[in-house]
Design a protein around this motif. Structure first.
Motif, PDB file in Angstrom:
ATOM      1  N   SER A  24       0.815  -1.214   0.000  1.00  0.00           N
ATOM      2  CA  SER A  24       0.000   0.000   0.000  1.00  0.00           C
ATOM      3  C   SER A  24       0.841   1.253   0.000  1.00  0.00           C
ATOM      4  O   SER A  24       0.316   2.358  -0.182  1.00  0.00           O
TER       5      SER A  24
ATOM      6  N   CYS B 167       3.532  -3.503   3.261  1.00  0.00           N
ATOM      7  CA  CYS B 167       2.218  -4.143   3.173  1.00  0.00           C
ATOM      8  C   CYS B 167       1.219  -3.387   4.036  1.00  0.00           C
ATOM      9  O   CYS B 167       1.457  -3.157   5.226  1.00  0.00           O
ATOM     10  N   GLY B 168       0.098  -3.025   3.459  1.00  0.00           N
ATOM     11  CA  GLY B 168      -0.922  -2.313   4.210  1.00  0.00           C
ATOM     12  C   GLY B 168      -1.730  -3.218   5.125  1.00  0.00           C
ATOM     13  O   GLY B 168      -2.407  -2.729   6.025  1.00  0.00           O
TER      14      GLY B 168
ATOM     15  N   GLN C  81       1.783  -4.971   7.580  1.00  0.00           N
ATOM     16  CA  GLN C  81       2.824  -3.990   7.862  1.00  0.00           C
ATOM     17  C   GLN C  81       4.245  -4.497   7.629  1.00  0.00           C
ATOM     18  O   GLN C  81       5.215  -3.816   7.981  1.00  0.00           O
TER      19      GLN C  81
ATOM     20  N   PRO D 163       1.447   4.255   8.582  1.00  0.00           N
ATOM     21  CA  PRO D 163      -0.006   4.436   8.622  1.00  0.00           C
ATOM     22  C   PRO D 163      -0.437   5.902   8.559  1.00  0.00           C
ATOM     23  O   PRO D 163      -1.453   6.222   7.938  1.00  0.00           O
TER      24      PRO D 163
ATOM     25  N   MET E 145      -0.074   7.109   4.944  1.00  0.00           N
ATOM     26  CA  MET E 145      -1.173   6.622   4.126  1.00  0.00           C
ATOM     27  C   MET E 145      -2.390   7.532   4.262  1.00  0.00           C
ATOM     28  O   MET E 145      -3.064   7.855   3.282  1.00  0.00           O
TER      29      MET E 145
END
Length: 307
Positions: free
Chosen positions: A188, A202-203, A206, A265, A268
């Motif tokens: 992500s 990786c969303g 993590q 995070p 994002m």
């Protein structure tokens, strides 16, 4: 690897972002407490059984297969329910429709009328039909419900991924693919370090792993003729890498230009406008999968996970 952060580091990043992005103030206040709560859960040293031995893990990685699918992540419905309640409590101070959804979900949790096993599986599998039906049954916004469930799953997935990475990835065959070696999801976010080294993030779980600078995670091309990126002079720390071949895009943070601690995070969240720009140009965060003979087609389209 799954990078660990302290509560103070997370709070410092979010307070800094609230100062430089005042328009995000109310939302960042909610996320500051959510991220800290997630960090507590992710850092817990829970005894988690790994449903895979070392030899089997290395065989999968050597074949270019991720270790698990998201649906195969061991999920304790009680742990999921407990943290979902915490997420709902925090979200009641957030803007609507999230606050309204949180109140409704919390009420059902209190009455014990949610099947956390089925709910957790639907969230892990990203079963949009099942989640949409549940949203209608509860009378809540579907996107808000998905956010609550994903937020409750995130630290459980990160905790499991950290244990998997420690057990299998330190001396495993080099992973040269675009999907996460642990859960098989597309990244992500990505980052560029001091010398331009690139990591994919990786969303879902993590996990972070190394990747070439010019490389499309979705179709795995390295053809510079189809790969490019766009950015804004006003936000030079952000780039959006795109692939003309499969129409995948990936937001990227240049850490050399960031000028503040990096907490994925939060980045994002602050770059949702870049998602809109990329999607307006016809790109997608999922990309288009390779042909029917692709292992990814059997794994992710047909729902069959190879042994």
């Amino acid at each position: 690897m799954v990078v660990q952060y302290t509560d103070d580091e997370i709070r410092s990043v979010l307070l800094t972002l609230q100062r430089i992005r005042p328009a995000y103030g109310e939302l960042l206040g909610f996320y500051r407490e959510l991220f800290v709560a997630q960090n507590h859960v992710a850092a817990q040293d829970e005894p988690l059984a790994l449903p895979l031995d070392r030899d089997a893990a290395f065989q999968r990685l050597a074949k270019g297969l991720p270790l698990f699918s998201p649906e195969a992540f061991p999920l304790d419905p009680r742990a999921h329910e407990a943290f979902l309640q915490k997420v709902c409590d925090l979200a009641e101070t957030a803007p609507d429709p999230l606050a309204g959804c949180a109140r409704e979900v919390a009420a059902h949790l209190g009455k014990g009328t949610l099947d956390m096993g089925d709910l957790g599986h639907a969230a892990l599998a990203e079963d949009s039909d099942a989640l949409a039906r549940l949203a209608v049954e509860l009378g809540v916004d579907g996107s808000a419900l998905h956010l609550l469930l994903a937020s409750a799953l995130a630290p459980l997935a990160a905790r499991f991924a950290d244990k998997v990475a420690t057990a299998f990835l330190a001396d495993a065959p080099a992973w040269k693919h675009g999907r996460c070696p642990i859960c098989g999801r597309l990244p992500s976010l990505s980052s560029l370090a001091d010398k331009g080294e690139r990591k994919l993030i990786c969303g879902f779980c993590q996990h972070q792993w190394d990747a070439p600078r010019f490389f499309c995670p979705a179709c795995e091309t390295r053809d510079n003729g189809t790969l490019t990126y766009f950015f804004s002079e006003e936000e030079a720390e952000y780039r959006v890498y795109t692939c003309e071949g499969c129409r995948f895009y990936l937001k990227t943070v240049d850490l050399r230009l960031l000028g503040r601690p990096f907490y994925p995070p939060a980045e994002m969240l602050l770059t949702l406008h870049l998602d809109i720009q990329a999607q307006e140009q016809g790109f997608a965060a999922e990309g288009r999968e390779r042909g029917d003979d692709s292992v990814w087609d059997s794994v992710f389209k047909k729902g069959v996970y190879p042994n």
